[in-house]
Enzyme design. Structure first.
Site, PDB file in Angstrom:
ATOM      1  N   ASN A   1      34.787  -6.707  60.214  1.00 31.45           N
ATOM      2  CA  ASN A   1      35.564  -7.594  59.353  1.00 31.45           C
ATOM      3  C   ASN A   1      34.560  -8.257  58.412  1.00 31.45           C
ATOM      4  O   ASN A   1      33.909  -9.225  58.776  1.00 31.45           O
ATOM      5  CB  ASN A   1      36.272  -8.608  60.268  1.00 31.45           C
ATOM      6  CG  ASN A   1      37.143  -9.569  59.513  1.00 31.45           C
ATOM      7  OD1 ASN A   1      37.073  -9.656  58.282  1.00 31.45           O
ATOM      8  ND2 ASN A   1      37.952 -10.306  60.244  1.00 31.45           N
TER       9      ASN A   1
ATOM     10  N   LYS B   1      31.789 -10.078  60.603  1.00 29.97           N
ATOM     11  CA  LYS B   1      32.202 -10.236  62.000  1.00 29.97           C
ATOM     12  C   LYS B   1      32.436  -8.852  62.589  1.00 29.97           C
ATOM     13  O   LYS B   1      32.877  -7.951  61.866  1.00 29.97           O
ATOM     14  CB  LYS B   1      33.481 -11.069  62.086  1.00 29.97           C
ATOM     15  CG  LYS B   1      33.261 -12.491  61.607  1.00 29.97           C
ATOM     16  CD  LYS B   1      34.514 -13.338  61.766  1.00 29.97           C
ATOM     17  CE  LYS B   1      34.268 -14.740  61.254  1.00 29.97           C
ATOM     18  NZ  LYS B   1      35.434 -15.392  60.719  1.00 29.97           N
TER      19      LYS B   1
ATOM     20  N   ASP C   1      45.665  -6.227  55.310  1.00 30.93           N
ATOM     21  CA  ASP C   1      46.311  -7.526  55.514  1.00 30.93           C
ATOM     22  C   ASP C   1      47.658  -7.622  54.820  1.00 30.93           C
ATOM     23  O   ASP C   1      48.464  -8.504  55.112  1.00 30.93           O
ATOM     24  CB  ASP C   1      45.397  -8.639  55.000  1.00 30.93           C
ATOM     25  CG  ASP C   1      44.627  -9.280  56.133  1.00 30.93           C
ATOM     26  OD1 ASP C   1      45.198  -9.396  57.222  1.00 30.93           O
ATOM     27  OD2 ASP C   1      43.469  -9.653  55.918  1.00 30.93           O
TER      28      ASP C   1
ATOM     29  N   HIS D   1      49.700 -19.618  60.204  1.00 32.92           N
ATOM     30  CA  HIS D   1      48.298 -19.215  60.385  1.00 32.92           C
ATOM     31  C   HIS D   1      47.463 -20.221  59.594  1.00 32.92           C
ATOM     32  O   HIS D   1      47.393 -20.148  58.362  1.00 32.92           O
ATOM     33  CB  HIS D   1      48.100 -17.781  59.859  1.00 32.92           C
ATOM     34  CG  HIS D   1      46.663 -17.338  59.880  1.00 32.92           C
ATOM     35  ND1 HIS D   1      46.208 -16.348  60.727  1.00 32.92           N
ATOM     36  CD2 HIS D   1      45.583 -17.741  59.172  1.00 32.92           C
ATOM     37  CE1 HIS D   1      44.911 -16.170  60.538  1.00 32.92           C
ATOM     38  NE2 HIS D   1      44.513 -16.999  59.589  1.00 32.92           N
TER      39      HIS D   1
ATOM     40  N   GLY E   1      41.482 -20.076  55.455  1.00 31.78           N
ATOM     41  CA  GLY E   1      42.577 -19.500  54.685  1.00 31.78           C
ATOM     42  C   GLY E   1      43.848 -19.844  55.458  1.00 31.78           C
ATOM     43  O   GLY E   1      43.849 -19.772  56.686  1.00 31.78           O
TER      44      GLY E   1
ATOM     45  N   ASP F   1      36.381 -29.005  56.168  1.00 33.48           N
ATOM     46  CA  ASP F   1      36.387 -28.811  57.622  1.00 33.48           C
ATOM     47  C   ASP F   1      37.352 -29.796  58.298  1.00 33.48           C
ATOM     48  O   ASP F   1      37.121 -31.008  58.289  1.00 33.48           O
ATOM     49  CB  ASP F   1      34.952 -29.021  58.124  1.00 33.48           C
ATOM     50  CG  ASP F   1      34.765 -28.582  59.556  1.00 33.48           C
ATOM     51  OD1 ASP F   1      35.708 -28.751  60.357  1.00 33.48           O
ATOM     52  OD2 ASP F   1      33.684 -28.083  59.869  1.00 33.48           O
TER      53      ASP F   1
ATOM     54  N   ARG G   1      37.900 -30.464  61.378  1.00 28.05           N
ATOM     55  CA  ARG G   1      37.302 -31.278  62.455  1.00 28.05           C
ATOM     56  C   ARG G   1      36.711 -32.572  61.899  1.00 28.05           C
ATOM     57  O   ARG G   1      36.914 -33.649  62.433  1.00 28.05           O
ATOM     58  CB  ARG G   1      36.179 -30.489  63.144  1.00 28.05           C
ATOM     59  CG  ARG G   1      36.629 -29.800  64.389  1.00 28.05           C
ATOM     60  CD  ARG G   1      35.548 -28.887  64.861  1.00 28.05           C
ATOM     61  NE  ARG G   1      35.199 -27.940  63.790  1.00 28.05           N
ATOM     62  CZ  ARG G   1      34.673 -26.741  63.998  1.00 28.05           C
ATOM     63  NH1 ARG G   1      34.405 -26.357  65.202  1.00 28.05           N
ATOM     64  NH2 ARG G   1      34.413 -25.929  63.001  1.00 28.05           N
TER      65      ARG G   1
ATOM     66  N   ILE H   1      42.748 -24.120  62.772  1.00 30.15           N
ATOM     67  CA  ILE H   1      43.444 -25.415  62.789  1.00 30.15           C
ATOM     68  C   ILE H   1      44.691 -25.331  63.672  1.00 30.15           C
ATOM     69  O   ILE H   1      44.949 -26.213  64.496  1.00 30.15           O
ATOM     70  CB  ILE H   1      43.813 -25.846  61.349  1.00 30.15           C
ATOM     71  CG1 ILE H   1      42.538 -26.023  60.512  1.00 30.15           C
ATOM     72  CG2 ILE H   1      44.655 -27.113  61.355  1.00 30.15           C
ATOM     73  CD1 ILE H   1      42.777 -26.250  59.016  1.00 30.15           C
TER      74      ILE H   1
ATOM     75  N   ASN I   1      43.658 -25.414  67.317  1.00 28.91           N
ATOM     76  CA  ASN I   1      42.817 -26.509  67.825  1.00 28.91           C
ATOM     77  C   ASN I   1      43.186 -27.911  67.375  1.00 28.91           C
ATOM     78  O   ASN I   1      42.713 -28.878  67.966  1.00 28.91           O
ATOM     79  CB  ASN I   1      41.362 -26.260  67.405  1.00 28.91           C
ATOM     80  CG  ASN I   1      40.812 -25.001  68.013  1.00 28.91           C
ATOM     81  OD1 ASN I   1      40.705 -24.890  69.221  1.00 28.91           O
ATOM     82  ND2 ASN I   1      40.504 -24.026  67.172  1.00 28.91           N
TER      83      ASN I   1
END
Ligand code: ADP
Length: 390
Positions: free
Chosen positions: A10, A17, A147, A205, A209, A280, A282, A326, A329
């Site tokens: 990927n 990845k 995709d 999702h 992205g 981010d 978090r 996101i 988590n």
């Protein structure tokens, strides 16, 4: 005989990845997962083999910077760990021609290169490892998974922009993305909630992205993304949907060049742009800065708005799924989103949500909401195994 192995690659603009799967009678089983990050500047290789809990890291350094060099490193490393029987690749755009995974040959590579203008920030990187592998291992079976493919079942009115026909004929259509993630969620939902898997689901999702998809009986009905992965929800650094007049205003009144507008839309907007701090989630959650609150509020508002739109095109909703960084988590984003959607029948279970349980709605909730971790690489491996079996 050694089991067959499938390498899944990927490749993005700044990371590579990969996973290695073993073919088994009950489907592909992951043996290795890893990535090379910061490939353009100071690449770092990391991999987790088997049941290792911590990834082994190796700093490759500037000498390895660049896609080609990182790819070579990865292919050599993989070659030391397994004899790869087939490779699967995530390719962002399949255009009008490819609505299923394909075995890649030189004609297919050419056709996929022709789609680069539709996804200039993703497609070139996706194709790089396909070309490299076909040069190095001409006999290796390579499968491209798209995709856009999962969205091929959308009705024709969901695929058109209200633009002149000639532009639609030139390929300017609403394709949709994150299809491998949605396909995986649709497959997994059959185990998690077989009844809902037959029904009407909104899947969110939410990663760097972000998009949402309406899925009915496992098939895509509509999604928030269109021609490119810049549409729909605000994302980490992408704006998502805008009034098209905004682009004209930036160009005409603010004299912004095409390159600057592209930079604003793809790299300076979304959570980063609204907060003025970071992309981010978090960090935004931890920040006391009012910009951080604004970014989360706008993000959630748009998600709620799209819930409404996607429910409407399915004629109702039987449940929801949250996935990606996101979605999997952030209990805060899920809580804020579902609290505003009580009218659809969701009753949040705060404890389950805080624990990231699979089901995050109460037993009394009219309809369920789930957290399901996505696994696009595993979906690709399933496609490759199916093709190997033919
Ligand atoms: P990509 O689209 O790059 O694959 P991911 O799916 O990895 O993105 O999602 C990245 C996003 O997930 C980031 O905004 C990150 O902050 C967020 N994220 C990851 N872990 C958490 C967490 N524990 N709490 C809140 N947000 C998180």
């Amino acid at each position: 005989m050694d089991p067959q192995t499938i390498a899944v690659i990927n490749a993005g603009s700044s990371s590579l990845k990969f996973s290695l799967f073993e073919v088994t009678s009950s489907g592909p089983v992951r043996r290795i997962r890893g990535q090379i990050s910061e490939i353009n500047t100071a690449p770092v290789f990391s991999a987790r083999i088997g049941s290792q809990t911590a990834a082994r890291e190796q700093i490759l350094g500037e000498a390895h910077a660049g896609h080609q060099r990182c790819l070579h490193y990865l292919l050599e490393w993989l070659g030391q760990h397994a004899q790869v029987h087939a490779a699967g690749h995530r390719v962002v755009h399949g255009g009008l021609a490819f609505s299923q995974p394909i075995v890649v040959d030189s004609a297919a590579i050419k056709a996929l290169e022709g789609l680069i203008p539709l996804a200039p920030l993703h497609q070139p990187y996706n194709l790089e490892p396909i070309r490299a592998l076909s040069r190095l291992y001409p006999g290796l079976m390579q499968v491209a998974c798209f995709d856009t493919a999962f969205h091929a079942t959308k009705r024709k009115e969901a695929r058109r922009f209200p633009l002149p026909r000639a532009l639609a004929d030139a390929g300017i259509r609403r394709y949709g993305f994150h299809g491998l993630s949605y396909e995986y969620i649709a497959m997994k939902l059959k185990e998690v909630d077989p009844v809902l898997a037959q029904g009407r689901t909104v899947v969110a999702h939410l990663g760097n992205g972000a998009s949402m998809c309406a899925i009915h009986g496992g098939k895509a009905v509509d999604s928030t993304m269109g021609l490119t992965a810049a549409d729909g929800l605000p994302m980490g650094t992408r704006s998502g949907a805008l009034d098209p007049g905004v682009l004209l205003f930036m160009a005409r009144e603010l004299n912004m060049s095409l390159e600057t507008i592209e930079d604003v839309l793809y790299r300076q907007s979304g959570l980063k742009g609204i907060s003025g701090l970071t992309h981010d989630m978090r960090l935004l959650e931890q920040s006391q800065h009012p910009g951080a609150r604004d970014a989360i509020d706008v993000f959630v508002y748009r998600i709620q708005q799209q819930f409404g739109a996607l429910c409407a095109v399915m004629g109702g909703i039987d449940g929801a799924v949250f996935t990606a960084g996101i979605g999997e988590n952030s209990s805060l984003v899920r809580r804020q989103t579902l609290r505003g959607l009580g009218w659809l029948g969701f009753e949040l279970d705060d404890t389950a949500n805080a624990q990231h349980a699979t089901r995050i709605t109460t037993a009394n909730s009219n309809i369920p909401a789930y957290v399901i971790p996505t696994d696009e690489d595993l979906m690709i491996a399933h496609h490759v195994q199916n093709i190997l079996a033919v």
